[in-house]
Enzyme design. Sequence first.
Site, PDB file in Angstrom:
ATOM      1  N   ASP A  29       5.087  -4.746   8.613  1.00  0.00           N
ATOM      2  CA  ASP A  29       4.816  -6.081   8.057  1.00  0.00           C
ATOM      3  C   ASP A  29       3.562  -6.098   7.176  1.00  0.00           C
ATOM      4  O   ASP A  29       2.648  -5.307   7.375  1.00  0.00           O
ATOM      5  CB  ASP A  29       4.645  -7.068   9.226  1.00  0.00           C
ATOM      6  CG  ASP A  29       4.776  -8.511   8.774  1.00  0.00           C
ATOM      7  OD1 ASP A  29       5.318  -8.755   7.677  1.00  0.00           O
ATOM      8  OD2 ASP A  29       4.324  -9.400   9.518  1.00  0.00           O
ATOM      9  N   ASN A  31       3.690  -6.370   3.575  1.00  0.00           N
ATOM     10  CA  ASN A  31       3.892  -5.885   2.201  1.00  0.00           C
ATOM     11  C   ASN A  31       3.602  -6.965   1.162  1.00  0.00           C
ATOM     12  O   ASN A  31       2.968  -6.715   0.146  1.00  0.00           O
ATOM     13  CB  ASN A  31       5.343  -5.429   2.000  1.00  0.00           C
ATOM     14  CG  ASN A  31       5.725  -4.273   2.900  1.00  0.00           C
ATOM     15  OD1 ASN A  31       4.859  -3.675   3.525  1.00  0.00           O
ATOM     16  ND2 ASN A  31       7.007  -3.960   2.964  1.00  0.00           N
ATOM     17  N   TRP A  34      -0.094  -7.691   0.830  1.00  0.00           N
ATOM     18  CA  TRP A  34      -0.755  -6.557   0.161  1.00  0.00           C
ATOM     19  C   TRP A  34      -0.617  -6.720  -1.356  1.00  0.00           C
ATOM     20  O   TRP A  34      -1.582  -6.538  -2.101  1.00  0.00           O
ATOM     21  CB  TRP A  34      -0.088  -5.258   0.627  1.00  0.00           C
ATOM     22  CG  TRP A  34      -0.680  -4.001   0.079  1.00  0.00           C
ATOM     23  CD1 TRP A  34      -1.659  -3.246   0.647  1.00  0.00           C
ATOM     24  CD2 TRP A  34      -0.318  -3.334  -1.141  1.00  0.00           C
ATOM     25  NE1 TRP A  34      -1.934  -2.154  -0.133  1.00  0.00           N
ATOM     26  CE2 TRP A  34      -1.131  -2.177  -1.237  1.00  0.00           C
ATOM     27  CE3 TRP A  34       0.612  -3.588  -2.156  1.00  0.00           C
ATOM     28  CZ2 TRP A  34      -1.039  -1.288  -2.301  1.00  0.00           C
ATOM     29  CZ3 TRP A  34       0.694  -2.705  -3.226  1.00  0.00           C
ATOM     30  CH2 TRP A  34      -0.121  -1.573  -3.302  1.00  0.00           C
ATOM     31  N   HIS A  46       6.575  -3.985  -1.288  1.00  0.00           N
ATOM     32  CA  HIS A  46       7.660  -3.279  -0.587  1.00  0.00           C
ATOM     33  C   HIS A  46       7.712  -1.810  -1.027  1.00  0.00           C
ATOM     34  O   HIS A  46       7.924  -0.911  -0.223  1.00  0.00           O
ATOM     35  CB  HIS A  46       9.000  -3.961  -0.840  1.00  0.00           C
ATOM     36  CG  HIS A  46       9.057  -5.369  -0.295  1.00  0.00           C
ATOM     37  ND1 HIS A  46       8.617  -5.683   0.962  1.00  0.00           N
ATOM     38  CD2 HIS A  46       9.501  -6.536  -0.845  1.00  0.00           C
ATOM     39  CE1 HIS A  46       8.778  -6.989   1.173  1.00  0.00           C
ATOM     40  NE2 HIS A  46       9.306  -7.522   0.090  1.00  0.00           N
ATOM     41  N   LEU A 140      13.592  14.408  15.371  1.00  0.00           N
ATOM     42  CA  LEU A 140      13.109  13.022  15.444  1.00  0.00           C
ATOM     43  C   LEU A 140      14.277  12.076  15.184  1.00  0.00           C
ATOM     44  O   LEU A 140      14.983  12.217  14.180  1.00  0.00           O
ATOM     45  CB  LEU A 140      12.024  12.790  14.375  1.00  0.00           C
ATOM     46  CG  LEU A 140      11.604  11.332  14.123  1.00  0.00           C
ATOM     47  CD1 LEU A 140      10.854  10.754  15.319  1.00  0.00           C
ATOM     48  CD2 LEU A 140      10.714  11.228  12.884  1.00  0.00           C
TER      49      LEU A 140
HETATM   50  C1  IPE Z   1       9.460  -9.008  10.570  1.00  0.00           C
HETATM   51  O1  IPE Z   1       8.579  -9.475   9.624  1.00  0.00           O
HETATM   52  C2  IPE Z   1      10.584  -8.271   9.923  1.00  0.00           C
HETATM   53  C3  IPE Z   1      10.253  -7.022   9.234  1.00  0.00           C
HETATM   54  C4  IPE Z   1       9.067  -6.482   9.103  1.00  0.00           C
HETATM   55  C5  IPE Z   1      11.362  -6.336   8.682  1.00  0.00           C
HETATM   56  P1  IPE Z   1       8.677 -10.933   9.036  1.00  0.00           P
HETATM   57  O2  IPE Z   1       7.631 -11.024   7.981  1.00  0.00           O
HETATM   58  O3  IPE Z   1      10.069 -11.224   8.616  1.00  0.00           O
HETATM   59  O4  IPE Z   1       8.327 -11.833  10.291  1.00  0.00           O
HETATM   60  P2  IPE Z   1       7.751 -13.311  10.383  1.00  0.00           P
HETATM   61  O5  IPE Z   1       8.616 -14.169   9.485  1.00  0.00           O
HETATM   62  O6  IPE Z   1       6.334 -13.262   9.891  1.00  0.00           O
HETATM   63  O7  IPE Z   1       7.838 -13.670  11.824  1.00  0.00           O
HETATM   64  C1  IPE Z   2       7.530  -6.811   5.616  1.00  0.00           C
HETATM   65  O1  IPE Z   2       6.585  -7.353   4.766  1.00  0.00           O
HETATM   66  C2  IPE Z   2       8.784  -6.378   4.894  1.00  0.00           C
HETATM   67  C3  IPE Z   2       9.970  -7.191   5.202  1.00  0.00           C
HETATM   68  C4  IPE Z   2      10.014  -8.203   6.006  1.00  0.00           C
HETATM   69  C5  IPE Z   2      11.187  -6.800   4.561  1.00  0.00           C
HETATM   70  P1  IPE Z   2       6.623  -8.890   4.357  1.00  0.00           P
HETATM   71  O2  IPE Z   2       7.451  -9.018   3.114  1.00  0.00           O
HETATM   72  O3  IPE Z   2       7.045  -9.739   5.489  1.00  0.00           O
HETATM   73  O4  IPE Z   2       5.109  -9.128   4.001  1.00  0.00           O
HETATM   74  P2  IPE Z   2       4.276 -10.458   4.297  1.00  0.00           P
HETATM   75  O5  IPE Z   2       4.386 -10.738   5.748  1.00  0.00           O
HETATM   76  O6  IPE Z   2       4.874 -11.535   3.457  1.00  0.00           O
HETATM   77  O7  IPE Z   2       2.886 -10.096   3.879  1.00  0.00           O
HETATM   78 MG    MG Z   3       6.006 -10.622   6.999  1.00  0.00          MG
END
Ligand code: IPE
Ligand code: IPE
Ligand code: MG
Length: 252
Positions: A29, A31, A34, A46, A140
């Site tokens: 989480d 991305n 960042w 991503h 793995l």
């Molecule tokens: C969880 O992150 C899913 C993934 C990292 C793939 P999210 O960004 O979707 O979660 P919430 O919405 O903050 O709970």
């Molecule tokens: C996780 O990063 C990747 C996916 C959920 C696919 P996010 O896209 O949720 O990144 P934030 O939480 O918005 O920073």
């Molecule tokens: Mg997220």
Amino acid sequence: MAFFSRKKSINKEDILAKPLPKHIAIIMDGNGRWASKRGLPRVAGHRAGVESLKNIVQFCLDIKIPYLTVYAFSTENWKRPKEEVSTLMNLIIEYIQRELDILHRNGVRINPIGKIEDLPEKTLEYIINARNSTQENDKLVLNVALNYGGRTEITQAVSLICQKIKKGELTCEEINEELIGQFLYTHNQPDPDLMIRPSGEMRISNFLLWQLAYTEFWVTNVLWPDFKPQHLVDAIYDFQNRERRFGGLNFS
Ligand code: IPE
Ligand code: IPE
Ligand code: MG
């Protein structure tokens, strides 16, 4: 996040001196944040996140962790803008195109978990190919959670069990925790010992609801694209210094 002060920074040798977790789960989480911090579009985050994944998989191979589960796309992530979703689906293809050979040579078994049948056709094709071509590998197991939701997983297990009961292949009396576990995507695998969430969020977000029952959680404010093997070393070191009680008492 370290909860106690340390004299020196922890290194790989320190964690190799003690038993390692057999199964590590990571919610990849942060991305989007960042990218925003750098004034970049979310998709740039991503892309950067894929680099972290590569480094962490390599490090897990290096220290011989047998199971790694990474949360890549949840059943709720479809709520995001179409362009973000389609970029993510294309990134999965790119990752497989670029990494499959090396992962295969390194003995990684790619095991997608989730309702993958609902993914776009081309993405699904690459995923199935990655799964099939690496299924004999044993260094793995890399569970990649794609269109994964813990509630969906448990719901599907209940439904499959009901169908078996209907056909007379199972009885209600045979239902127990072990049986339910056999109908989950992670059947025949140990539950995660350690679950890591970068980006500081203190929630599960529908990840491995059944399997995380007694997993140790480790959360850091570091965003996934900035997550380095050193962070994993820190997480494992903390894990090794915790006391797991599984509801019992500590007699030592
Ligand atoms: C969880 O992150 C899913 C993934 C990292 C793939 P999210 O960004 O979707 O979660 P919430 O919405 O903050 O709970
Ligand atoms: C996780 O990063 C990747 C996916 C959920 C696919 P996010 O896209 O949720 O990144 P934030 O939480 O918005 O920073
Ligand atoms: Mg997220």
